[in-house]
Design a protein around this motif. Sequence first.
Motif, short mmCIF file in Angstrom:
data_model
loop_
_atom_site.label_atom_id
_atom_site.label_comp_id
_atom_site.label_asym_id
_atom_site.label_seq_id
_atom_site.Cartn_x
_atom_site.Cartn_y
_atom_site.Cartn_z
N UNK A 207 48.32 44.92 45.41
CA UNK A 207 48.52 46.30 45.82
C UNK A 207 49.64 46.37 46.86
N UNK A 208 50.65 47.24 46.65
CA UNK A 208 51.74 47.38 47.64
C UNK A 208 51.22 47.91 48.97
N UNK A 209 51.74 47.38 50.05
CA UNK A 209 51.36 47.83 51.39
C UNK A 209 52.36 48.88 51.86
N UNK A 210 51.85 50.09 52.15
CA UNK A 210 52.71 51.18 52.58
C UNK A 210 52.84 51.26 54.10
N UNK A 211 52.18 50.35 54.80
CA UNK A 211 52.25 50.35 56.26
C UNK A 211 53.17 49.23 56.73
N UNK A 212 53.53 49.29 58.01
CA UNK A 212 54.37 48.25 58.59
C UNK A 212 53.60 47.52 59.68
N UNK A 213 53.85 46.21 59.77
CA UNK A 213 53.16 45.43 60.79
C UNK A 213 51.88 44.81 60.26
N UNK A 214 50.95 44.56 61.16
CA UNK A 214 49.74 43.80 60.83
C UNK A 214 48.60 44.67 60.32
N UNK A 215 48.91 45.68 59.49
CA UNK A 215 47.87 46.53 58.90
C UNK A 215 48.18 46.74 57.43
N UNK A 216 47.15 47.14 56.66
CA UNK A 216 47.33 47.39 55.23
C UNK A 216 46.90 48.81 54.91
N UNK A 217 47.79 49.57 54.26
CA UNK A 217 47.49 50.94 53.86
C UNK A 217 48.16 51.21 52.51
N UNK A 218 47.41 51.94 51.64
CA UNK A 218 47.99 52.42 50.39
C UNK A 218 47.25 53.69 50.00
N UNK A 219 47.98 54.80 49.94
CA UNK A 219 47.36 56.10 49.69
C UNK A 219 46.71 56.19 48.32
N UNK A 220 47.24 55.45 47.35
CA UNK A 220 46.72 55.52 45.98
C UNK A 220 46.12 54.18 45.55
N UNK A 221 45.43 53.54 46.46
CA UNK A 221 44.83 52.24 46.18
C UNK A 221 43.88 52.34 44.99
N UNK A 222 44.20 51.69 43.88
CA UNK A 222 43.37 51.80 42.67
C UNK A 222 42.01 51.12 42.79
N UNK A 223 41.83 50.33 43.83
CA UNK A 223 40.55 49.64 44.01
C UNK A 223 39.45 50.58 44.50
N UNK A 224 39.84 51.72 45.06
CA UNK A 224 38.88 52.68 45.61
C UNK A 224 38.26 53.48 44.47
N UNK A 225 36.95 53.55 44.44
CA UNK A 225 36.25 54.30 43.40
C UNK A 225 36.28 55.80 43.74
N UNK A 226 35.88 56.64 42.78
CA UNK A 226 35.83 58.08 43.04
C UNK A 226 34.81 58.41 44.13
#
Length: 333
Positions: A207-226
Amino acid sequence: MTPSSSDSPFAVTVVDGVYLIQMPPRLTAQVSLPIKHYWEKLCHQDPPPQRIIVDMGRTVFMDSSGVGLLMRMISLSQIENNIETVLWSLNDQPKMVLQVSGLSQFFKIDERTDAVVTADLLNAEESLPVTHPSVRSRWKRLMDIVGAIVGLLITALLFPFIALAIYWESPGPIFFGQIRLGLMGHPFRMWKFRSMVVNAEALKATIPNQASGAIFKNDNDPRITRVGRFLRRTSLDELPQFWNVLRGEMSLVGTRPPTPQEVGIYEIPQWQRLDVKPGMTGEWQVNGRSKVRNFEDIIAFDLRYQENWSLWYDCQLILKTLWIIFQKEAGAV
């Protein structure tokens, strides 16, 4: 290679390939940086030291930056370069910090030394706080206990519905536990209602990381269920953390709880955010939540919380958090 006492916060003595490094009275971010730089050069020199002795006999105060320094030291010397490293003569406050952080199990500690703590250093120790005032506050702890009990009662009422929804969409565990680092780097397992697919951790690297630095963020993370998206949007996924609060591993209000992988790439000053307990909410929560993309912004929020802390400030942050949760744009932390 050996710093002089006139231009360095620490002193070094070398005898037959054995380095004795005397730590300063206060092991904080300001003095930890030059020690870190020296240690890196020392461990990479040719030939490397046969043995390194870290004399803590004069050190009467150490904060989480000192913990970060010692973690870096043990990683460079013993793990990466197989250099025997020994801690000498721990005073009460540094010993307490090492025990809280769990670092004492990684160092060989020799308390049979002739180091003497002078009267001036003892007076300095008495004038220094053992921990951040939020950690010492009995009223904050009482508020945490009462809030955790109320929160767990609410969790118990909602549990059947949340558990059924999670399992119906994605069969598997209802809870998700992840190791986080708390006060002074102490590891604990933080609990949430599972909001992702069962093999989410294994898929993270894809999953691409949309944040910078030592954190992970992705607005459309496909791993998240409904169901998980709903739980995150309403912060219901965090209800099990009331158990962490009741156990004293977290607080209702504090700093953002980091993962060990995140802390592993911290610079020394960033360790200061671990001077207080991590919180279910905090400055980072009421100032953007999932919209925060820059790790340095999170650090700034956490340090601002430490500077401004009071019981009333905690109450204000709790009220702001409740307001934000019910806003349309609320998102997961």
